[in-house]
Design an enzyme around this catalytic site. Structure first.
Site, PDB file in Angstrom:
ATOM      1  N   ARG A 164       0.851  -1.194   0.000  1.00  0.00           N
ATOM      2  CA  ARG A 164       0.000   0.000   0.000  1.00  0.00           C
ATOM      3  C   ARG A 164       0.888   1.246   0.000  1.00  0.00           C
ATOM      4  NH1 ARG A 164      -3.712   0.127   5.054  1.00  0.00           N
ATOM      5  NH2 ARG A 164      -4.490  -1.733   3.975  1.00  0.00           N
TER       6      ARG A 164
ATOM      7  N   ASP B 250      -4.095  -8.170   3.186  1.00  0.00           N
ATOM      8  CA  ASP B 250      -5.470  -8.403   3.626  1.00  0.00           C
ATOM      9  C   ASP B 250      -5.943  -9.570   2.768  1.00  0.00           C
ATOM     10  OD1 ASP B 250      -5.164  -6.217   5.226  1.00  0.00           O
ATOM     11  OD2 ASP B 250      -6.437  -4.891   4.043  1.00  0.00           O
TER      12      ASP B 250
END
Length: 244
Positions: free
Chosen positions: A108, A159
């Site tokens: 990210r 995730d």
């Protein structure tokens, strides 16, 4: 989305240049040379673990903000190679049980965290009922569901969930990805026994690949041991970066 204290923060410009990698070296002016490049020791997950499925939620609108997040200009998952290799081991073991992995987020960019912070200061609450029904935006940061630093920026966190290989459907975990709520804790006692068993199955499988779970979020895992030094990266996701 677990967040820890950062020993050192490095922000990479738009083309992915970094003082800690060879990306800043002079190159020719050929089209190939002008393509952005991944940092040394990083890779696209699909080149190491091709059976792992990917649906980057922050590249679209199915997330707690309700729109694409800054820095998500591609849809291929990126990680440090050791983390991607860990996922490959997990995927291989799960396949014998008819199960697979689905990634919702991996690397990210740091700019995404700044985008989250800007969103938190806005009046936009259109995703509240679905993603944070019992919390205010201030609560989300206070309870450490979101922060200004992230293991995702280190390139070691994912995730992730389990999928049934026959149907392609995710297993029932008793709550969706990024449900910012106490019920998302891995050991939540208010979900059904089967849902809790599925969460624990994911945790056991990921542990075999060197991953540790963030207990507040059943979907969040980070690879261990941690890289040294701990550097946060900010290059935007692109689906056609050169490999180191």
């Amino acid at each position: 989305m677990h967040y820890r204290c950062i020993l050192l923060s490095v922000l990479l410009p738009v083309l992915g240049l970094s003082s800690c990698s060879p990306l800043g070296e002079a190159r020719s002016s050929s089209p190939e040379a002008l393509r952005p490049a991944l940092p040394g020791g990083w890779c696209y997950v699909d080149t190491v673990a091709p059976s792992v499925r990917v649906d980057l939620k922050y590249a679209g609108s199915d997330n707690f903000v309700g729109r694409p997040i800054d820095g998500y200009t591609g849809r291929r998952a990126v990680l440090r190679r050791e983390a991607a290799e860990g996922l490959a081991r997990v995927s291989k073991q799960l396949a014998d049980e008819g199960l697979g992995l689905l990634i919702w987020d991996a690397y990210r960019p740091k700019r995404a965290l700044r985008d989250f912070r800007a969103w938190s200061a806005s009046p936009d609450d259109r995703q509240k009922a679905e993603f944070y029904p019992h919390l205010s935006k201030e609560d989300i940061y206070r309870d450490r569901y979101i922060g200004d630093s992230s293991e995702h920026c280190w390139g070691i966190a994912v995730d992730i969930t389990l999928v049934d290989l026959k149907t392609g459907r995710p297993l029932d975990m008793g709550g969706r990805h990024d449900l910012l709520d106490p019920s998302s804790a891995t050991d939540c006692e208010t979900i059904s026994p089967q849902q809790r068993q599925n969460r624990h199955k994911l945790r056991e499988a990921m542990a075999a690949g060197g991953f540790r779970n963030y207990s507040k979020e059943w979907w969040h895992y980070y690879h261990y041991p941690l890289p040294k030094p701990l550097l946060e990266y900010d290059f935007p996701l692109d689906d056609d970066m050169q490999s180191p």
